[in-house]
Enzyme design. Sequence first.
Site, PDB file in Angstrom:
ATOM      1  CB  CYS A 106     -38.890  38.761 -12.260  1.00 54.35           C
ATOM      2  SG  CYS A 106     -37.411  39.733 -12.538  1.00 54.35           S
ATOM      3  CB  CYS A 161     -40.009  46.541 -16.493  1.00 54.52           C
ATOM      4  SG  CYS A 161     -39.510  47.694 -15.252  1.00 54.52           S
ATOM      5  CB  SER A 162     -35.756  44.285 -18.741  1.00 58.58           C
ATOM      6  OG  SER A 162     -35.050  43.820 -17.622  1.00 58.58           O
ATOM      7  CB  CYS A 163     -37.425  39.792 -16.038  1.00 57.39           C
ATOM      8  SG  CYS A 163     -35.848  40.282 -15.390  1.00 57.39           S
TER       9      CYS A 163
END
Lengths: 209, 126
Positions: free
Chosen positions: A113, A116-118
């Site tokens: 992915c 960053c939020s994942c």
Amino acid sequence: MAHDHDHDHHHHDHEHSELSETQLRVRALETVLTEKGYVDPAALDAIVEAYETKIGPRNGARVVAKAWTDPAFKKELLDDATKAINALGHIARTGDHLIAVENTPQRHNMVVCTLCSCYPWEMLGLPPVWYKASPYRSRAVKDPRGVLRDFGVTLSADTEIRVWDSTAETRFLVLPMRPAGTEGWSEERLAEIVTRDSMIGTGLPKAAP
Amino acid sequence: MPNATAMQAAKAVPGIPQDEDGPVFNEPWQAQAFAMTLALYDRGLFTWGEWAATLADEIKRAQAAGDPDTGETYYSHWLAALERLVAEKGVATRETLHRTRDAWDHACDRTPHGQPIELRASDFHE
């Protein structure tokens, strides 16, 4: 940070992004300082990246070590990783929708992915630079075996490689195979050989000495 | 160690959580706040003495207001000190910071979960 997310997500219409008050203030500062020429976002990223192994509690290794030594916990972890990890309480906390995928001699799991939020940083620490780079992501999907070879991981030809594309809604933690020669080791000692890359699937745990 | 300024900061500023290799962070935003501080120091905006004094003052204020003083809130004080020095040095007013914070909040609201959040000019107008 580079944002080149291009895969399809299945959204619920009512769900929107959220940042904490603190994160909003940090972003505001970065925006204003960048606009005024006081900081260069690339230079900031470089500083943060220099600390990539120093960010986050990196509790993933302890979770993996526990799964290796405690079959009941391992089952709970594979059933519902978020619930299993949060039930540990004192060891770690993690966000919603974390899925643990188990490596076996038949199947190796690898996570990609670019967002960053994942990334479950509260488990793994900060993502490495290459993880966010688009070449990694596109190659990982097309040629996972080649990417693994670049990381120095050679798998047997009959091991299937499964690539998991994480989103903000589902994030993945790879449960690597416990290396041979670690029989009887304590959880603490086992946790030391669980590398970050082994929990992304681009590496294996350090071999037993 | 990758950054000489960081090592200087770790010596000059009391209380920075660190291990034998230098600073450690609990969350990514803490490293971002730290990185911005290093960049502003490198630009000559303040000395480490000035930074340490401002940070100490923010910590004192927070403790007077009931901060538990457990060390977990260290980087909250750090962020408050950074906002304050940025304003005091005339880089950006509190109003500008606040307006930008609200714009990011607006950007979050219109961004579906899982997509990168990006700031647009229109986020400043609502």
